[in-house]
Design a protein around this motif. Structure first.
Motif, PDB file in Angstrom:
ATOM      1  N   GLU A  91      44.382  32.785  36.172  1.00 10.68           N
ATOM      2  CA  GLU A  91      44.395  33.677  37.323  1.00 10.68           C
ATOM      3  C   GLU A  91      45.354  34.876  36.924  1.00 10.68           C
ATOM      4  O   GLU A  91      45.499  35.872  37.781  1.00 10.68           O
ATOM      5  N   ARG A  92      45.644  35.060  35.722  1.00 10.94           N
ATOM      6  CA  ARG A  92      46.316  36.163  35.147  1.00 10.94           C
ATOM      7  C   ARG A  92      45.558  36.878  33.964  1.00 10.94           C
ATOM      8  O   ARG A  92      44.691  36.174  33.305  1.00 10.94           O
ATOM      9  N   GLY A  93      45.565  38.029  33.519  1.00 11.79           N
ATOM     10  CA  GLY A  93      44.926  38.646  32.516  1.00 11.79           C
ATOM     11  C   GLY A  93      44.820  40.103  32.746  1.00 11.79           C
ATOM     12  O   GLY A  93      45.242  40.741  33.752  1.00 11.79           O
ATOM     13  N   ARG A  94      43.963  40.698  31.844  1.00 14.57           N
ATOM     14  CA  ARG A  94      43.604  42.269  31.721  1.00 14.57           C
ATOM     15  C   ARG A  94      42.116  42.279  31.489  1.00 14.57           C
ATOM     16  O   ARG A  94      41.735  41.697  30.522  1.00 14.57           O
ATOM     17  N   LEU A  95      41.564  43.026  32.151  1.00 19.14           N
ATOM     18  CA  LEU A  95      39.896  43.544  31.995  1.00 19.14           C
ATOM     19  C   LEU A  95      40.144  44.902  31.843  1.00 19.14           C
ATOM     20  O   LEU A  95      40.539  45.624  32.452  1.00 19.14           O
ATOM     21  N   VAL A  96      39.253  45.330  30.668  1.00 12.04           N
ATOM     22  CA  VAL A  96      39.241  46.438  30.464  1.00 12.04           C
ATOM     23  C   VAL A  96      37.490  47.010  30.533  1.00 12.04           C
ATOM     24  O   VAL A  96      36.709  46.353  29.799  1.00 12.04           O
ATOM     25  N   ILE A  97      37.064  47.924  31.308  1.00  9.86           N
ATOM     26  CA  ILE A  97      35.680  48.067  31.618  1.00  9.86           C
ATOM     27  C   ILE A  97      35.339  49.498  31.420  1.00  9.86           C
ATOM     28  O   ILE A  97      36.473  50.540  31.616  1.00  9.86           O
ATOM     29  N   PRO A 120      43.952  38.798  42.516  1.00  7.34           N
ATOM     30  CA  PRO A 120      44.997  39.676  42.654  1.00  7.34           C
ATOM     31  C   PRO A 120      46.021  39.818  41.197  1.00  7.34           C
ATOM     32  O   PRO A 120      46.591  40.674  41.005  1.00  7.34           O
ATOM     33  N   GLY A 121      45.937  38.680  40.448  1.00  8.88           N
ATOM     34  CA  GLY A 121      46.739  38.806  39.280  1.00  8.88           C
ATOM     35  C   GLY A 121      46.410  39.389  37.929  1.00  8.88           C
ATOM     36  O   GLY A 121      46.903  39.148  36.955  1.00  8.88           O
ATOM     37  N   ILE A 122      44.758  39.645  38.162  1.00  9.71           N
ATOM     38  CA  ILE A 122      44.305  40.426  36.872  1.00  9.71           C
ATOM     39  C   ILE A 122      44.444  41.903  37.208  1.00  9.71           C
ATOM     40  O   ILE A 122      44.009  42.583  37.927  1.00  9.71           O
ATOM     41  N   ASP A 123      44.884  42.558  35.920  1.00  9.17           N
ATOM     42  CA  ASP A 123      44.966  44.054  35.814  1.00  9.17           C
ATOM     43  C   ASP A 123      43.550  44.482  35.194  1.00  9.17           C
ATOM     44  O   ASP A 123      42.924  43.995  34.427  1.00  9.17           O
ATOM     45  N   ILE A 124      43.147  45.382  35.919  1.00 11.00           N
ATOM     46  CA  ILE A 124      41.751  46.211  35.657  1.00 11.00           C
ATOM     47  C   ILE A 124      42.146  47.508  35.109  1.00 11.00           C
ATOM     48  O   ILE A 124      42.760  48.359  35.977  1.00 11.00           O
TER      49      ILE A 124
END
Length: 308
Positions: A91-97, A120-124
């Motif tokens: 439940e952690r990480g980074r997503l780039v769109i 909530p733990g993922i940075d977008i």
């Protein structure tokens, strides 16, 4: 033939930055150390990798070939590190769109809000670009996912259709055409139009329909932003053709008027779709976002998110 990781790393950095000094800074090494590693690699291969005879450092043919494979190795290593990290941090990480400003402004916010609540733990990170630029960013692993206008997508990408797009003519509320319910492109030919520039997929759609109708529009301005276009139309500086979802609030507020374009009713349906690179490991963040997106489309019965 033996290549050390240091040699490959030094070569990749120099090729990426086009400079031994910048490569040294990026790797926290001395410039002489980087030069030695590249020289050893060239000696091992028996080929020159960089052309040092010009003021600007350039890759030789051999260097270009090696860079292609080294870049793939680097991408695979990044994917491996991401997959290993996912084992411990589900439940952690980074997503780039990456997507256009219109999609990012009008379609993504409700979905991203829902996704943030559940993860909530993922940075977008959302990057703004045209569809062609987004496709290239996805192909070169610069972003995880992209939303583009279909069907102009390469075979090396996976496509997930999202929603159909519907373009309309917009005008100042007091413009003579505002009361019309429908108009043809031929009837628009005598009016000045403000359109997106030719780098945008939305403009490509308009140009294709005009070509089939054998109509030459009178284009007075070309811009990169629909929001800027709307401001010019609101002061009656011209007409425009834009996706209807970008002007719904303006129509309801009475600051713009919209008219159906008859020529668009007979064209093939254009869709927006999510894309990602084939055979690339998708992070847990990207996988979970796609799952949320599929569920969002499945339960949403609005016309905006109609899937063919």
């Amino acid at each position: 033939m033996r290549w050390s990781p240091d040699q490959i790393m030094a070569f990749h950095a120099v090729a990426t930055y086009g400079s031994f000094s910048k490569a040294a800074v990026s790797l926290s090494r001395s410039q002489s150390s980087i030069s030695v590693q590249v020289a050893k690699l060239e000696e091992s291969l028996g080929k020159r990798l960089f052309d040092r005879t010009t003021k600007r450092l350039r890759l030789t043919d051999a260097g270009q070939i090696l860079l292609l494979y080294v870049s793939q190795i680097d991408s695979l290593m990044q994917q491996a590190l991401q997959e290993l990290d996912d084992l411990d941090h589900l439940e952690r990480g980074r997503l780039v769109i990456c997507t256009s400003d219109t999609t990012g402004c009008y379609y993504l916010p409700p979905l991203l809000q829902l996704y943030r609540q559940r993860h909530p733990g993922i940075d977008i990170v959302v990057r703004n670009a045209t569809s062609p630029e987004t496709i290239e960013a996805v192909r070169h692993h610069e972003v995880d996912l992209g939303i583009v206008t279909l069907p102009a997508t390469p075979d090396d990408l996976v496509i997930m259709p999202l929603f159909s797009r519907h373009d309309v003519l917009i005008s100042h509320p007091q413009h003579p055409l505002a009361p019309c319910t429908s108009i043809t492109l031929q009837e628009l030919a005598s009016y000045p139009l403000i359109l997106l520039d030719q780098q945008c997929a939305s403009r490509r759609i308009i140009d294709e329909v005009c070509a089939r109708a054998q109509v030459n529009l009178q284009i007075s301005m070309e811009l990169r932003s629909i929001e800027v276009i709307k401001r010019f139309v609101r002061i009656d500086a011209g007409l425009s053709i834009v996706p209807d979802m970008a002007v719904r609030e303006d129509i309801e507020a009475g600051v713009l008027a919209s008219v159906e374009v008859a020529d668009f009713a007979n064209r093939a349906l254009y869709q927006m779709g999510m894309i990602y690179k084939k055979n690339r490991y998708l992070s847990r963040a990207a996988q979970s976002f796609l799952e949320e997106l599929r569920a969002y489309i499945a339960v949403d019965n609005s016309e905006d998110w109609e899937v063919s």
